[in-house]
Design an enzyme around this catalytic site. Sequence first.
Site, short mmCIF file in Angstrom:
data_model
loop_
_atom_site.label_atom_id
_atom_site.label_comp_id
_atom_site.label_asym_id
_atom_site.label_seq_id
_atom_site.Cartn_x
_atom_site.Cartn_y
_atom_site.Cartn_z
N CYS A 132 0.83 -1.20 0.00
CA CYS A 132 0.00 0.00 0.00
C CYS A 132 0.87 1.26 0.00
O CYS A 132 1.38 1.66 1.05
CB CYS A 132 -0.95 0.01 1.19
SG CYS A 132 -2.04 1.44 1.26
N CYS A 164 -0.55 4.07 2.12
CA CYS A 164 -0.33 3.87 3.56
C CYS A 164 1.12 4.16 3.96
O CYS A 164 1.37 4.79 4.99
CB CYS A 164 -0.66 2.44 3.96
SG CYS A 164 -2.26 1.82 3.39
N ASP A 165 2.06 3.67 3.16
CA ASP A 165 3.46 3.62 3.60
C ASP A 165 4.43 4.47 2.79
O ASP A 165 5.60 4.58 3.15
CB ASP A 165 3.94 2.16 3.57
CG ASP A 165 3.12 1.27 4.49
OD1 ASP A 165 2.65 1.77 5.52
OD2 ASP A 165 2.96 0.07 4.17
#
Length: 325
Positions: free
Chosen positions: A137, A140-141
């Site tokens: 992701c 997300c990261d």
Amino acid sequence: MAVHTTRMLIIGSGPAGLSAAIYGARAGMQAIVVQGLQPGGQLTITTDVENYPGFRDVIQGPWLMQEMQAQAEHVGTRMMWDTIVDVDIAGGTPFRARGDSGDEYVGDVLVIATGAQAKWLGVPGEETLSGKGVSACATCDGFFYRGKKVAVIGGGNTAVEEALYLTNHSDDVTLIHRRDDLRAEKILQDRLFAHPKISVLWNQRVDEFLGDPMGGGLTGLKLIDTVSGQESEFACQGAFVAIGHAPATELFKGKLEMDDSGYLVVEPGTPKTNVPGVFACGDVMDHTYRQAVTAAGTGCMAALDAERFLATLEFVRHEAAQAAE
């Protein structure tokens, strides 16, 4: 075998399921959450979380889910350690579900929050370096790889979108694809090829993720040329596997409407499935955003719509009872 009855039965215990439980329990719906194989959902295998509102400092995914569960229990939710293996929704409310423990769960409304899992390559180093340079992701990261060299693995819309997103954080993004053409939509391909920060490696298969999970994390990828068979190494500090997601909808095949990818279909702008009284929230119905905060939001929506459904149902039952007198 025990039978557990409730006004609101929730299958799944990630941000969507627990948010639905918090709202449902506070509304007096006596929520029951059946936690499933991965209590807490994907966040329990996520380390640093920096994009969930309300926390100035980086928090840990497992801790966040523990707090959500504690909040749900505090307002009256019953948490059940079981995995649902069969559901009966054909006859309408009440809905029935059977756990692998043999217990039966009966709810006037059913909220499905079973989530989706990222598809992985299944090669050496992928699991041990997950969260240490390997991710599924970018949204997300990606922030954790500011100024670093990163790779995206895949050739569809998701992979191209991830690569484009990562240019917000990295000046050196490489898309690695095992074929010589992409499956992504043409407009996305045009944006990818025109972007000065992105390069493409064609006909390359990732055979191994390299690095030390106990030390500096990911250092690179071992690649195999799919045409010549030649091996090579590609140095990078971050690698994002973007080959799609698999929604956990096996239980509902032939029982609820799904799209071609297996995601549950809901009425636009709502969590309502094609069966009245059955609601879907979180990643099981969302193949676009897939964020903890959006999952929690749809969990809230499911609880609010469930409450309205029950109010209408009780009114209809009351009217029918009066007419029968």
